[in-house]
Design an enzyme around this catalytic site. Structure first.
Site, PDB file in Angstrom:
ATOM      1  N   CYS A 124       3.410  -3.559  -1.782  1.00 55.69           N
ATOM      2  CA  CYS A 124       2.215  -4.126  -1.138  1.00 55.69           C
ATOM      3  C   CYS A 124       2.251  -3.983   0.391  1.00 55.69           C
ATOM      4  CB  CYS A 124       2.032  -5.570  -1.582  1.00 55.69           C
ATOM      5  SG  CYS A 124       0.358  -6.192  -1.310  1.00 55.69           S
ATOM      6  N   HIS A 170       1.883  -4.879  -7.761  1.00 54.43           N
ATOM      7  CA  HIS A 170       3.018  -5.789  -7.918  1.00 54.43           C
ATOM      8  C   HIS A 170       3.748  -5.562  -9.244  1.00 54.43           C
ATOM      9  CE1 HIS A 170       2.291  -8.610  -4.496  1.00 54.43           C
ATOM     10  NE2 HIS A 170       1.102  -8.040  -4.573  1.00 54.43           N
ATOM     11  N   GLU A 223       6.456  -6.826 -10.135  1.00 55.67           N
ATOM     12  CA  GLU A 223       7.045  -8.097 -10.580  1.00 55.67           C
ATOM     13  C   GLU A 223       5.975  -9.011 -11.189  1.00 55.67           C
ATOM     14  OE1 GLU A 223       5.001  -9.474  -7.042  1.00 55.67           O
ATOM     15  OE2 GLU A 223       6.025  -7.620  -7.557  1.00 55.67           O
TER      16      GLU A 223
END
Length: 359
Positions: A247, A332, A334
């Site tokens: 990001c 993302h 995660e």
């Protein structure tokens, strides 16, 4: 109590006050996630923004503190169509109303969030004010909204001291520019000892610790504001340490290597954005939260190549750096909230470190 959301173009929405009754001016952005509202609230990337949830009912499973992605909520305000005041879940520890009040976050419920989102899509992201003052002067509010700028948010959300998740085969240095908890946890679960540094760390301090890999986290705001960080990241790029960036980290690495970024019309925020890996041809459903993007036309083909693109609008979603053990993604992997499709990218980072370690 009545509350009003007033946009900088003069549009006014009337609803009900939720959370704190204080007045706030912020950048208004929307998130399309159907669940994971606590993770959204506690994502540091929302610092300086007020979040509109497009799903019409928010809060039905309440607040489960174990699911928080940081130590506190970060948005300036919270905007929903309907707020559930009687959450039902065996893990529930509080309602959203209680959570917002506890952290002094103002919000508004009972407005047409679909109409609001259409305005933001058509006219682009705008600033706005949430207020309970029924005697507001529209021209004064509009002027105040137009003056607002999101600044200094990376320093605001980053931790102030170095911390360590001990144990593991690989030593990873993570620069916290607004890191969600699941980034260090995802590394730790994959046999990594993670040292988390504040955003003002120097490249020298990181490299002197001789990490096996470096992670650049997500974070809020305009990447071009992070001038000191960009300089330090260029020094990390010039080292031979494997780097994985997410990001804001992805944007800063691009800026550090000569590319440019620009603000998007209304950004990508949600848990269902499709991205294509141009190497494998696979399409991942990804979790995203960003308002800026790397300009593909400014990427030096001798330095990096586009690896991931957004299937919807073809914007850059990730880069691989030539002659370097470096890759970056705009989305993302995660997740939290979101799908786990692209979590395999952590394994790719581990393999990169393994090869370097055994070279």
């Amino acid at each position: 109590m009545k509350a009003f959301l007033i946009l900088e173009d003069g549009t006014v929405f009337e609803g009900i006050s939720i959370g704190s009754a204080r007045e706030v001016v912020s950048e208004i952005v929307f998130n399309t996630s159907m669940a994971g509202y606590l993770e959204v609230l506690t994502d540091p990337s929302y610092a300086g923004q007020a979040v509109v949830m497009t799903y019409p009912l928010i809060g039905n499973y309440g607040i489960c503190y174990e699911d928080m992605e940081s130590c506190k909520p970060w948005p300036d305000g919270y905007i929903v169509r309907e707020l559930s005041r009687l959450p039902s879940n065996f893990r529930c520890e509080a309602s959203i109303q209680e959570f917002l009040e506890k952290h002094d976050i103002p919000g508004i419920a009972g407005i047409d969030t679909r109409a609001l989102t259409k305005i933001l899509r058509e006219k682009g992201t705008m600033n706005g004010m949430i207020t309970t003052n029924e005697n507001y002067v529209l021209d004064d509010v509009v002027a105040q909204c137009k003056e607002y700028k999101v600044t200094g948010v990376v320093a605001k959300v980053s931790r102030k001291e170095k911390t360590v998740l001990e144990g593991g085969k690989y030593k990873v240095a993570l620069i916290d520019m607004g890191a969600k908890n699941n980034i260090p946890y995802s590394l730790h679960q994959r046999d990594c000892e993670v040292t988390v540094y504040p955003q003002d760390v120097t490249a020298r301090e990181i490299l002197e610790a001789e990490p096996d890999g470096i992670m650049l986290s997500n974070g809020p705001g305009d990447p071009k504001e992070c001038k000191a960080l960009i300089g330090e990241i260029k020094k990390l790029y010039d080292s031979n340490v494997p780097i994985f960036a997410i990001c804001l980290g992805h944007q800063l690495m691009a800026l550090a290597t000569g590319a440019d970024t620009h603000k998007m019309r209304y950004g990508h925020r949600g848990a269902n954005h499709p991205v294509k890996d141009l190497v494998t041809g696979k399409v991942y459903i990804s979790s995203q939260n960003h308002g800026y993007v790397v300009d593909e036309a400014t990427i030096d083909s001798n330095v990096a190549e586009v690896r991931f693109i957004n299937v919807n609008d073809k914007t850059v979603e990730g880069l691989s750096y030539k002659g370097k053990d470096i890759f970056t993604v705009q989305f993302h992997p995660e997740a939290c909230p979101g799908p786990q499709d692209s979590a395999v990218l952590f394994e790719e980072f581990i393999r990169m470190m393994e090869v370097k370690k055994n070279a």
